[in-house]
Motif scaffolding. Structure first.
Motif, short mmCIF file in Angstrom:
data_model
loop_
_atom_site.label_atom_id
_atom_site.label_comp_id
_atom_site.label_asym_id
_atom_site.label_seq_id
_atom_site.Cartn_x
_atom_site.Cartn_y
_atom_site.Cartn_z
N ASN F 37 54.86 27.85 110.78
CA ASN F 37 55.23 27.89 109.36
C ASN F 37 54.05 28.14 108.42
OD1 ASN F 37 58.03 27.38 109.89
ND2 ASN F 37 57.44 25.27 110.36
N GLY F 38 52.86 28.36 108.99
CA GLY F 38 51.72 28.72 108.17
C GLY F 38 51.15 27.55 107.38
N HIS F 39 50.02 27.83 106.76
CA HIS F 39 49.37 26.84 105.89
C HIS F 39 48.77 27.65 104.72
CE1 HIS F 39 46.30 28.30 108.63
NE2 HIS F 39 45.39 27.95 107.73
N GLY F 40 47.67 27.21 104.11
CA GLY F 40 47.14 27.98 103.00
C GLY F 40 45.79 27.47 102.55
N HIS F 41 45.24 28.17 101.59
CA HIS F 41 43.92 27.81 101.07
C HIS F 41 43.85 28.14 99.59
CE1 HIS F 41 42.17 27.29 105.09
NE2 HIS F 41 42.76 28.40 105.46
N THR F 42 42.96 27.44 98.88
CA THR F 42 42.49 27.87 97.58
C THR F 42 41.23 28.68 97.86
OG1 THR F 42 43.32 25.79 96.67
CG2 THR F 42 41.88 27.11 95.25
N TYR F 43 41.36 30.00 97.86
CA TYR F 43 40.24 30.88 98.18
C TYR F 43 39.37 31.12 96.94
CZ TYR F 43 42.73 32.41 102.44
OH TYR F 43 43.36 32.47 103.66
N THR F 44 38.07 31.28 97.16
CA THR F 44 37.17 31.74 96.11
C THR F 44 36.55 33.06 96.56
OG1 THR F 44 36.66 29.48 95.43
CG2 THR F 44 35.12 31.17 94.75
N LEU F 45 36.62 34.06 95.69
CA LEU F 45 36.05 35.37 96.00
C LEU F 45 34.91 35.65 95.03
CD1 LEU F 45 36.26 38.10 97.58
CD2 LEU F 45 37.76 38.89 95.74
N GLU F 46 33.73 35.92 95.58
CA GLU F 46 32.59 36.32 94.75
C GLU F 46 32.33 37.80 94.96
OE1 GLU F 46 30.34 32.03 95.52
OE2 GLU F 46 29.29 33.90 95.91
N VAL F 47 32.38 38.56 93.88
CA VAL F 47 32.17 40.01 93.93
C VAL F 47 30.82 40.32 93.31
CG1 VAL F 47 33.02 42.25 93.18
CG2 VAL F 47 34.65 40.44 93.77
N THR F 48 29.92 40.93 94.07
CA THR F 48 28.60 41.31 93.55
C THR F 48 28.49 42.83 93.49
OG1 THR F 48 27.63 39.32 94.52
CG2 THR F 48 26.11 41.06 93.87
N VAL F 49 28.16 43.34 92.31
CA VAL F 49 27.88 44.76 92.13
C VAL F 49 26.43 44.91 91.67
CG1 VAL F 49 30.28 45.27 91.52
CG2 VAL F 49 28.61 44.78 89.71
N ARG F 50 25.89 46.10 91.87
CA ARG F 50 24.53 46.30 91.38
C ARG F 50 24.40 47.62 90.63
NH1 ARG F 50 20.81 47.29 96.81
NH2 ARG F 50 21.98 49.06 97.61
N GLY F 51 23.42 47.66 89.73
CA GLY F 51 23.20 48.87 88.93
C GLY F 51 22.04 48.65 87.98
N GLU F 52 21.76 49.68 87.20
CA GLU F 52 20.69 49.63 86.21
C GLU F 52 21.21 49.04 84.90
OE1 GLU F 52 17.66 50.84 86.90
OE2 GLU F 52 18.06 51.92 88.77
N ILE F 53 20.32 48.44 84.15
CA ILE F 53 20.69 47.96 82.82
C ILE F 53 20.84 49.15 81.88
CG2 ILE F 53 19.93 46.60 80.84
CD1 ILE F 53 18.38 44.79 82.68
#
Lengths: 135, 135, 135, 135, 135, 135
Positions: F37-53
């Motif tokens: 019957n499954g279970h679950g999570h409170t997931y946290t996703l961190e997205v890192t992008v890079r570039g010039e200012i």
């Protein structure tokens, strides 16, 4: 009535050991906490005081004053110390979290002026904490 | 290539002290960290391994296996221990965070199979940490 | 009187759904929480008990005992379970955070001896929590 | 009776300054908090309400409703604002954490229906917080 | 090679505003961040340096020294300050998190001796951060 | 080159199960993660992008834009969903943390413009996380 909380941390060593007992009984009751050479924790202490807002300052107590009182009476004495051996206000006290928090209360109470000490909370780890309200 | 991190905590005592030096020099260099009776920390260890996803399981490594390896080779040995006196893999090591993390690497490396040990991060407090990548 | 808190986590699935209502009404009231295939949370449960310090041990309750009671009566049953379908003590209960925490209270209360159950706090996420004091 | 807490954050500027005083006295009392160009904080506000569980929904209040009430009456008004100059419900208020939390109480109280506002807790930083229970 | 991280916090005000643009364009590009009276954040700065372990001390750098360098060159200057107006090393700089972190790098680099500045990470809130590696 | 990280959370259900295997083998390999019957999570996703200012704005990317891209392509689709059944971009994917993070990468990559996707980090709990750099 406002409740103001200041959080401080300290790093200390301790060992749970009742000198009236045999080593075997200490080991039975306290397990790894009775290891002869001790261990330690990064403790977090939350000090909550309460009082009325001063209408001229908007503050119950200056948080810099509260921080200095906590450091002078408690955390400067226990930080980087061995709680079984080095701390005057813990002399003769079995340094369980419960006993530490009661002893901290007795240190802080006479040093606070104009606010009421309301609650202490001591964290030994992110999962274990003890609270005391003075009675 | 995926990077898997497992976080474990342990509570340990230690003292920074170089036995080749006088007490005065130890006190000068290490300050409160050299207090004779030691102190302690609630340490957090983050272990990062890397590897390919197994297409049948969707996993790089079973996290329960990784947890057991960390506990068996490291955290069961250091938890509730005195790092100067009680830990076989720290015998003769000055237990600074830096030296602890290098010693943990040597414990974990031969125990890991099918994944590559990538990074260890050891936190002594919420403000201080050390990372090691094996070279 | 000291208050001792132990924090445990568990991962579970659930769905908010009232079987006496139409699907439309469930969707209206519960929104995404009523999605037919359910979702889940990493829950954190904080259990607070209170009692007097035992002068021989310095402790109110051995935290290892408290941890085992929480695991045996609550978290081993709900971890990696579907709260609508898999948990004996939630049979027939709409598994909102509020109802879960009341059911956990009823599980813990008869298992505690020598201390008083004071408060449960259940976090569904870092932003949402529910507290219950038993009345 | 269940206690439901919702946590929201906002980023705001402020300066502690009593216009009835000279600059010197402001500097004496508030220190760096009185710097003429102000500073700021990432504030966290925890709103706790209490009420009975609705047996049909298993909820005391829909957390999405509670979140919208907090945003509409408080956080949308203070986020990215200067608390001395920009916020209608802080007009004429010295924006100490204590005064802010009392003003937030007065904003939230009339907007809540079917539950009782129980506690507000405002964090200025991870070490400093203020709680208010309405009296 | 070990990587040592020290974390410090500071509270500051700022406003995103390009003086070469009209108010309308500033409002279009920066939204609430351009509010004329500014806002603020409780910033967290993580400073990572790297170096070899000194075999006599077991340390790469004394963390008390690292802390004092960070405070002297950066956090004492920005804490309780307005980043648009009050900080010498941010004169003429649009105080976005990106520009702040680059300016902090230039403050820290000449002050560090015997270790290499490796990474700065600046958090404006628990959800937003910026990292810089010096190139 | 600056690295910008945005953190988002979502609550989802899942079950680890390989349909090519018997129930017994699934239970052997995945343990409680294979519960029917499954279970679950409170997931946290961190997205890192890079570039010039961008010198005119002081920003690499407007964080509000980054947040909207993450929500539109990823978190709005997985929040309050069952990851085995409800999510278009996970169709046919065994929803381990490893596979989820790779699928999120493929969702985000074509939606980002002017910055480079650098790293994703997905937390299933405070102790377990997975990182992916796109190769």
């Amino acid at each position: 009535m406002l409740y103001i909380t200041r959080r401080e941390t300290f790093s200390a060593g301790h060992r749970l050991y009742n000198p009236d007992w045999s080593d075997e009984r200490n080991q039975d009751v306290f397990g790894k906490d009775a290891n002869p050479n001790g261990h330690g924790h990064t403790y977090t202490l939350e000090v909550t005081v309460r009082g009325e807002i001063n209408p001229e300052t908007g503050m119950v107590i200056d948080l810099r004053d509260l921080r200095e009182i906590i450091r002078r009476t408690v955390t400067d004495k226990v930080d980087h110390a061995n709680l079984n051996l080095d701390v005057d206000f813990l002399r003769g006290v079995l340094p369980s979290a419960e006993n530490i928090v009661v002893a901290c209360w007795q240190q802080l109470l006479p040093a606070l002026d104009g606010v009421q000490l309301y609650r202490l909370r001591l964290w030994e780890s992110e999962n274990n904490s003890v609270e005391y309200f003075g009675d």
